[in-house]
Design a protein around this motif. Structure first.
Motif, PDB file in Angstrom:
ATOM      1  N   LEU A 218     -19.177  17.303  -3.625  1.00 15.99           N
ATOM      2  CA  LEU A 218     -18.615  16.316  -3.886  1.00 15.99           C
ATOM      3  C   LEU A 218     -18.788  14.925  -3.137  1.00 15.99           C
ATOM      4  CD1 LEU A 218     -14.711  17.096  -4.525  1.00 15.99           C
ATOM      5  CD2 LEU A 218     -16.344  16.215  -6.135  1.00 15.99           C
ATOM      6  N   LYS A 219     -19.219  15.334  -1.918  1.00 17.51           N
ATOM      7  CA  LYS A 219     -19.756  14.212  -1.034  1.00 17.51           C
ATOM      8  C   LYS A 219     -21.063  13.910  -1.556  1.00 17.51           C
ATOM      9  CE  LYS A 219     -21.043  12.998   3.861  1.00 17.51           C
ATOM     10  NZ  LYS A 219     -20.876  13.346   5.203  1.00 17.51           N
ATOM     11  N   ASN A 220     -21.993  14.782  -1.762  1.00 13.51           N
ATOM     12  CA  ASN A 220     -23.317  14.790  -2.260  1.00 13.51           C
ATOM     13  C   ASN A 220     -23.354  13.974  -3.467  1.00 13.51           C
ATOM     14  OD1 ASN A 220     -26.371  15.135  -2.449  1.00 13.51           O
ATOM     15  ND2 ASN A 220     -25.855  16.339  -3.962  1.00 13.51           N
ATOM     16  N   VAL A 221     -22.520  14.294  -4.343  1.00 13.94           N
ATOM     17  CA  VAL A 221     -22.336  13.639  -5.784  1.00 13.94           C
ATOM     18  C   VAL A 221     -21.942  12.006  -5.497  1.00 13.94           C
ATOM     19  CG1 VAL A 221     -21.043  13.350  -7.892  1.00 13.94           C
ATOM     20  CG2 VAL A 221     -21.810  15.665  -7.130  1.00 13.94           C
ATOM     21  N   TYR A 222     -20.924  11.718  -4.707  1.00  9.21           N
ATOM     22  CA  TYR A 222     -20.679  10.232  -4.421  1.00  9.21           C
ATOM     23  C   TYR A 222     -21.730   9.381  -3.765  1.00  9.21           C
ATOM     24  CZ  TYR A 222     -15.712  12.032  -5.374  1.00  9.21           C
ATOM     25  OH  TYR A 222     -14.587  12.808  -5.907  1.00  9.21           O
ATOM     26  N   THR A 223     -22.491  10.197  -2.963  1.00  9.20           N
ATOM     27  CA  THR A 223     -23.387   9.521  -2.448  1.00  9.20           C
ATOM     28  C   THR A 223     -24.456   9.123  -3.252  1.00  9.20           C
ATOM     29  OG1 THR A 223     -24.301  11.422  -1.641  1.00  9.20           O
ATOM     30  CG2 THR A 223     -22.978  10.313   0.023  1.00  9.20           C
ATOM     31  N   LYS A 224     -24.778   9.433  -4.529  1.00 10.82           N
ATOM     32  CA  LYS A 224     -25.642   9.183  -5.510  1.00 10.82           C
ATOM     33  C   LYS A 224     -25.256   8.043  -6.357  1.00 10.82           C
ATOM     34  CE  LYS A 224     -28.425  12.573  -4.222  1.00 10.82           C
ATOM     35  NZ  LYS A 224     -28.513  13.730  -4.849  1.00 10.82           N
ATOM     36  N   VAL A 225     -23.871   7.694  -6.079  1.00  9.67           N
ATOM     37  CA  VAL A 225     -23.282   6.610  -6.955  1.00  9.67           C
ATOM     38  C   VAL A 225     -23.132   5.468  -6.144  1.00  9.67           C
ATOM     39  CG1 VAL A 225     -21.365   5.724  -8.470  1.00  9.67           C
ATOM     40  CG2 VAL A 225     -22.304   8.154  -8.267  1.00  9.67           C
ATOM     41  N   PRO A 226     -23.909   4.383  -6.307  1.00  9.43           N
ATOM     42  CA  PRO A 226     -23.849   3.056  -5.220  1.00  9.43           C
ATOM     43  C   PRO A 226     -22.448   2.589  -5.004  1.00  9.43           C
ATOM     44  CG  PRO A 226     -25.758   2.875  -6.801  1.00  9.43           C
ATOM     45  CD  PRO A 226     -25.012   4.019  -7.135  1.00  9.43           C
ATOM     46  N   GLN A 227     -21.752   2.597  -6.216  1.00 12.22           N
ATOM     47  CA  GLN A 227     -20.257   1.911  -6.342  1.00 12.22           C
ATOM     48  C   GLN A 227     -19.160   2.803  -5.266  1.00 12.22           C
ATOM     49  OE1 GLN A 227     -21.838   2.580  -8.928  1.00 12.22           O
ATOM     50  NE2 GLN A 227     -21.507   0.920 -10.465  1.00 12.22           N
ATOM     51  N   LEU A 228     -19.689   3.838  -4.979  1.00 13.35           N
ATOM     52  CA  LEU A 228     -18.921   4.999  -4.345  1.00 13.35           C
ATOM     53  C   LEU A 228     -19.202   5.225  -2.886  1.00 13.35           C
ATOM     54  CD1 LEU A 228     -18.198   7.601  -7.183  1.00 13.35           C
ATOM     55  CD2 LEU A 228     -16.733   5.503  -6.457  1.00 13.35           C
TER      56      LEU A 228
ATOM     57  N   GLN B 245     -12.415  -4.789  -5.259  1.00 11.00           N
ATOM     58  CA  GLN B 245     -13.212  -3.820  -5.703  1.00 11.00           C
ATOM     59  C   GLN B 245     -12.775  -2.701  -6.365  1.00 11.00           C
ATOM     60  OE1 GLN B 245     -16.772  -4.481  -5.821  1.00 11.00           O
ATOM     61  NE2 GLN B 245     -16.180  -6.367  -5.400  1.00 11.00           N
ATOM     62  N   GLU B 246     -11.539  -2.571  -6.329  1.00  5.61           N
ATOM     63  CA  GLU B 246     -10.855  -1.192  -7.168  1.00  5.61           C
ATOM     64  C   GLU B 246     -11.142  -0.896  -8.437  1.00  5.61           C
ATOM     65  OE1 GLU B 246      -7.738  -3.488  -4.574  1.00  5.61           O
ATOM     66  OE2 GLU B 246      -9.359  -4.260  -5.827  1.00  5.61           O
ATOM     67  N   ALA B 247     -11.413  -1.988  -9.265  1.00  5.01           N
ATOM     68  CA  ALA B 247     -11.642  -1.654 -10.722  1.00  5.01           C
ATOM     69  C   ALA B 247     -12.941  -1.137 -10.920  1.00  5.01           C
ATOM     70  CB  ALA B 247     -11.508  -2.943 -11.607  1.00  5.01           C
ATOM     71  N   ALA B 248     -13.875  -1.401  -9.974  1.00 11.05           N
ATOM     72  CA  ALA B 248     -15.372  -0.758 -10.110  1.00 11.05           C
ATOM     73  C   ALA B 248     -15.342   0.576  -9.639  1.00 11.05           C
ATOM     74  CB  ALA B 248     -16.220  -1.743  -9.372  1.00 11.05           C
ATOM     75  N   VAL B 249     -14.714   0.878  -8.565  1.00 11.09           N
ATOM     76  CA  VAL B 249     -14.485   2.212  -7.894  1.00 11.09           C
ATOM     77  C   VAL B 249     -13.819   2.842  -9.212  1.00 11.09           C
ATOM     78  CG1 VAL B 249     -13.704   3.682  -6.243  1.00 11.09           C
ATOM     79  CG2 VAL B 249     -14.479   1.357  -5.806  1.00 11.09           C
ATOM     80  N   ASP B 250     -12.794   2.490  -9.693  1.00  9.40           N
ATOM     81  CA  ASP B 250     -12.040   3.270 -10.661  1.00  9.40           C
ATOM     82  C   ASP B 250     -13.145   3.719 -11.999  1.00  9.40           C
ATOM     83  OD1 ASP B 250      -9.713   3.210  -9.253  1.00  9.40           O
ATOM     84  OD2 ASP B 250      -8.666   1.570 -10.610  1.00  9.40           O
ATOM     85  N   SER B 251     -13.743   2.752 -12.277  1.00  4.83           N
ATOM     86  CA  SER B 251     -14.758   2.955 -13.397  1.00  4.83           C
ATOM     87  C   SER B 251     -15.804   4.137 -13.101  1.00  4.83           C
ATOM     88  CB  SER B 251     -15.454   1.839 -13.766  1.00  4.83           C
ATOM     89  OG  SER B 251     -16.494   1.759 -14.818  1.00  4.83           O
ATOM     90  N   ALA B 252     -16.211   3.832 -11.991  1.00  6.69           N
ATOM     91  CA  ALA B 252     -17.379   4.688 -11.339  1.00  6.69           C
ATOM     92  C   ALA B 252     -16.795   6.317 -11.215  1.00  6.69           C
ATOM     93  CB  ALA B 252     -17.791   4.404  -9.827  1.00  6.69           C
ATOM     94  N   MET B 253     -15.447   6.442 -10.836  1.00  4.45           N
ATOM     95  CA  MET B 253     -14.801   7.803 -10.731  1.00  4.45           C
ATOM     96  C   MET B 253     -14.422   8.346 -12.136  1.00  4.45           C
ATOM     97  SD  MET B 253     -14.494   9.003  -7.842  1.00  4.45           S
ATOM     98  CE  MET B 253     -13.222   9.926  -7.643  1.00  4.45           C
ATOM     99  N   THR B 254     -14.457   7.472 -13.000  1.00  3.51           N
ATOM    100  CA  THR B 254     -13.945   7.985 -14.273  1.00  3.51           C
ATOM    101  C   THR B 254     -15.281   8.488 -15.134  1.00  3.51           C
ATOM    102  OG1 THR B 254     -12.249   6.152 -14.951  1.00  3.51           O
ATOM    103  CG2 THR B 254     -13.116   7.364 -16.747  1.00  3.51           C
TER     104      THR B 254
END
Length: 846
Positions: A112-122, A153-162
């Motif tokens: 999961l950490k590896n996945v998140y590190t590939k997404v700039p917003q996360l 920045q909450e909305a941007a992170v919400d969108s990235a997680m979705t």
């Protein structure tokens, strides 16, 4: 690890917290800097100093805003699930303390950490993750991830997680993926319900329950039933069934605070609180007679409960069992043949499971058409009440989607040949009670033999066309009509019943029925006594109308002049507000308007069965059934533990029975179904009967009586008094009121088995008096049905006409006489209780 404290494990050393506060510039003494005749060196120097100080201050604020402000972080928690396709579930994964669980959980969090590190917003906001549980299929991991997100920045992170599943798919197809890596699929993620992150929680509890074929588990709120559930507590129950089975959750008690913002229970089709997998949110008090059974789509379910600082409610109790997938109640769809038949959504009349797709193919004999009618149709979902696209749960009838809540038997369709295809779909969130439907074969050329076919293909009696009532549900039976001489002929072509004329409501839709009503000219006030006075005289402290109408609702406190129309407080002072009693606002100086207000409320949630006429148990707890010789004869209303109100005509002797004598009667309180005397029912004999001394058995004037019980009744969820209105209480023309009863009259007839309810509407006295040939007196109130239909209102003599206001109901009238409230264009006549308020108090003290 609990939701509320999970972030602590990953929270790094915190920077000093900045609290949002208003910033104020210094308040200088302006007089010191007023312009003088000459600038002077001292003034110039001071001016420069001030200018530089202001510049420095502004620069400091800008630095704070852009440098330090960005450090204000918001804690964001996301729950989710993912499927591990290259692993097989082991029993050890059910226990979070086993080495197997810990090892697999570590692999999941690493990836999961590896996945998140590939997404700039996360990447830059990620704190950490934990695995909460595993379940079958191949292996499903349920996780919780924490982020520290800059404010804004909450909305941007919400969108990235979705959209995180897209990144996982990219990772899975990558050539650089390690050979021993977990293969992830079907990743779901959503922000945790903010109420579950409340800082007020001081207790976190977690339970697990694994049901089996021969075992039924039980879950309940802490302390149930001996004491209220604890305050400021978050609790979760993880429920499991064996592979190949579904979890079945049956609530037998649900009694929480009414407002879900305070205390609530949420049920999820998951093992963590994923909002896109929530099945239902519950609060308030549900009648035990209303079943609440939920089915999971897989073999897991989560129940959560959150409470605030108050804890004065019993809580809930539920049974947990398992149902084999494919067994009766869990399946739907198939081939239906024959001339007629029926089918339902799975688990009906309980909640259907999420993530369900069913299809029925109905075939009737050649040369015939298939006609399907839905008796009950409940596919509601929060936020979709007005949806026309049916994006979530729906029924598709030969390509036409229907969703939401629909009145009884208004959803109907006829095919163009001898086959019909019906599809039922439920998505993965929020479920409802579903539907039951019946089908039959009909003649293709005449699908409604000897009846009128509505535009929506519903069949109704031909006698109901052009009668002013929307019987079809789409108004098609009221189009292109030629009105009778006695009807209101609306300009838009509709015909309306005569007693809707000048009732203050636009029934035509174009205002025709409210024209030429003899009102006062513009700039004038119409008094209750029909007198017209200038608008300028309203609220001037003088009774210009002569009946006090112009001095009502004038926003003045206690101390105005008392009239027949003003409310009188216990201290003798009067107030101008209309209907102030028991409205939740303290209008009297002595607060007497809010005294003795434990009345007129049902303990239970209101029924959602749209269009049904059966009342729910406890829905009208003041309704009484009066029996003579073992059979129901009249209705009555509870106003006190020892007193009932009924109609005087019910207690008049005839040649065979002495109805005026107390020993003739038995009163059943808390009764719902005749001849079914459950534990909630209390039976009482009568001590005395007091009919009104001026009752006129020819005209039914003063048709009211009091009954004193031999012993007081004990109030409960099923037995409560209705609120008595003050003499000044106003029931506006056109108001919606409820009539309830078992359908029998003293003269005979068959009683309904289950307590019936129907909405009626109060009618203009002048119009009603004309309709009833001048038989009304000033002590009578007129009301007619809104929905129409011979069986729409089955009221009892002596029973209540209940007026809803806010969360309470007041006793507006007593069922007296008329042509029966079930007949069209024939309003019912009720004794007006406000006219007898003094008499009631004089005889009962109530």
């Amino acid at each position: 690890m609990e939701y509320m404290d999970s972030g602590l494990r990953y929270t790094p050393k915190k920077e000093p917290e900045w609290e949002a506060a208003d910033q104020f510039l210094p308040a200088y003494d302006n007089k010191k800097f007023e312009k003088k005749k000459g600038p002077g060196k001292v003034g110039a120097v001071i001016g420069v100093v001030i200018f530089l100080a202001v510049v420095a201050l502004m620069a400091g604020l800008l630095v704070w805003h852009f440098h330090f402000r960005k450090d204000l972080k918001v804690k964001r928690m996301y729950t989710g699930s993912l499927k591990i396709t290259n692993q097989v579930f082991e029993d050890a994964y059910e226990n979070s303390s086993t080495p197997e669980f810990i090892a697999l959980a570590k692999q999941v969090t690493t990836q999961l950490k590896n996945v998140y590190t590939k997404v700039p917003q996360l990447k830059k906001y990620y704190v950490g993750s934990t695995v909460q549980a595993f379940s079958e299929g191949s292996v499903i991991a349920y996780y919780l991830s924490e982020f520290e997100v800059p404010a804004g920045q909450e909305a941007a992170v919400d969108s990235a997680m979705t959209a995180i599943n897209q990144q996982v798919n990219k990772e899975r197809s990558s050539y650089n993926r390690p050979g021993n890596a977990l293969v992830l699929d079907d990743v779901v993620s959503s922000a945790l319900d903010a109420r579950m992150l409340s800082r007020s929680f001081n207790q976190f509890l977690k339970y697990s329950e694994h049901t089996r074929t021969s075992y039924i588990g039980k879950i309940e709120s802490p302390g149930f039933p001996d004491r209220p559930y604890p305050a400021n507590t978050f609790i979760q129950w993880q429920l499991r069934a064996d592979p190949g089975y579904q979890v079945q959750l049956d609530f037998d008690t649900m009694n929480l605070e009414e407002n879900c913002k305070n205390d609530f229970v949420k049920i999820y089709d998951s093992l963590v609180a994923i909002e896109s997998r929530v099945l239902e949110e519950l609060c308030g008090y549900y009648s035990p007679s209303e079943p609440m059974t939920f089915l999971s789509s897989g073999n897991v379910m989560l129940v959560t409960m959150a409470t605030n600082e108050k804890r004065n409610y019993p809580g809930f109790r539920a049974q947990v069992s398992q149902v084999k997938r494919g067994s009766k109640g869990t399946t739907c769809g198939g081939q239906l043949t024959g001339k007629k038949g029926s089918f339902t959504s799975p688990n009906f009349p309980n909640y259907y499971p999420p993530d369900t797709l069913c299809q029925w193919t109905i075939t009737v004999p050649q040369g015939k058409s298939v006609k399907v009618t839905f008796n009950t149709f409940l596919l509601g979902e929060p936020g979709e009440e007005k949806s026309k696209t049916c994006r979530k749960d729906y029924v598709d009838i030969d390509g036409e989607k229907v969703c939401g809540e629909k009145p009884k038997r208004t959803v109907t369709q006829t095919s163009k040949n001898n086959k019909m295809t019906i599809t039922f779909y439920s998505d993965k969130s929020y479920v409802d009670r579903g539907f039951d439907a019946e089908y039959e074969d009909v003649d293709m050329t005449d699908p409604c033999p000897k009846e009128f076919q509505c535009k929506n293909q519903r069949c109704i009696s031909s006698k109901l066309k052009c009668d002013g009532w929307n019987d079809c549900g789409d108004m098609s039976d009221e189009l292109g009509c030629t009105c009778k001489a006695t009807d209101i002929s609306c300009k838009n072509g509709f015909c309306k019943p005569p007693f809707w004329k000048c009732d203050g409501i636009d029934d035509c839709g174009d205002g025709t029925d409210e024209l030429n009503c003899g009102g006062c000219p513009s700039g004038h006030v119409t008094c209750n006594n029909k007198k017209c006075i200038s608008e300028k005289l309203r609220c001037d402290g003088i009774d210009d109308c002569g009946d006090g109408t112009d001095e009502r609702q004038c926003n003045r406190g206690s101390g105005i002049t008392c009239t027949e129309t003003t409310y009188k407080c216990k201290n003798g002072k009067c107030i101008s507000k209309v209907n102030p009693e028991c409205d939740g606002e303290k209008d009297c100086d002595d607060v007497s308007d809010e005294a003795e207000c434990d009345c007129g409320q049902s303990s239970f949630k209101t029924s959602r069965i749209v269009g049904g006429q059966d009342a729910e148990e406890g829905e009208f707890p003041w309704q009484v059934s009066l029996h003579v010789k073992g059979g129901h004869v009249c209705g009555a209303s509870i106003i006190h533990p020892k007193w009932l109100v009924t109609a005087a005509h019910c207690v008049q002797d005839d040649g065979k029975t002495r109805f005026s004598q107390p020993e003739t009667w038995e009163a059943y309180l808390g009764l719902h179904k005749q001849r079914q005397i459950g534990s909630m029912v209390q039976k009482r004999t009568l001590k005395r009967i007091i009919p009104h001394p001026y009752y006129n058995h020819y005209t039914f004037d003063n048709d009211i009586a009091l009954m004193e019980l031999e012993s007081p009744v004990t109030f409960s969820d099923y037995i409560k008094p209705i609120c008595l209105p003050s003499p000044q209480y106003v029931f506006p023309t056109g108001s919606t009121v409820w009539i309830t009863g078992w359908g029998a009259t003293r003269e005979g007839g068959f009683a309904a088995s289950v307590l019936q309810k129907a909405q009626v509407r109060t009618i203009n006295d002048d119009v009603c008096n004309k309709l009833m040939s001048g038989q009304l007196t000033s002590r009578m109130l007129c009301a007619g049905i809104l929905s129409g239909g011979v069986d729409a209102c089955q009221g009892d003599s002596g029973g209540p006409l209940s007026f809803p206001t806010g969360s309470r109901m007041f006793l507006a009238g007593v069922v007296s006489w008329g042509d029966g409230c079930a007949r069209r264009n024939k309003p019912g006549i009720y004794t007006t209780v406000t006219k007898f308020r003094g008499w009631i108090e004089e005889n009962t003290g109530v």
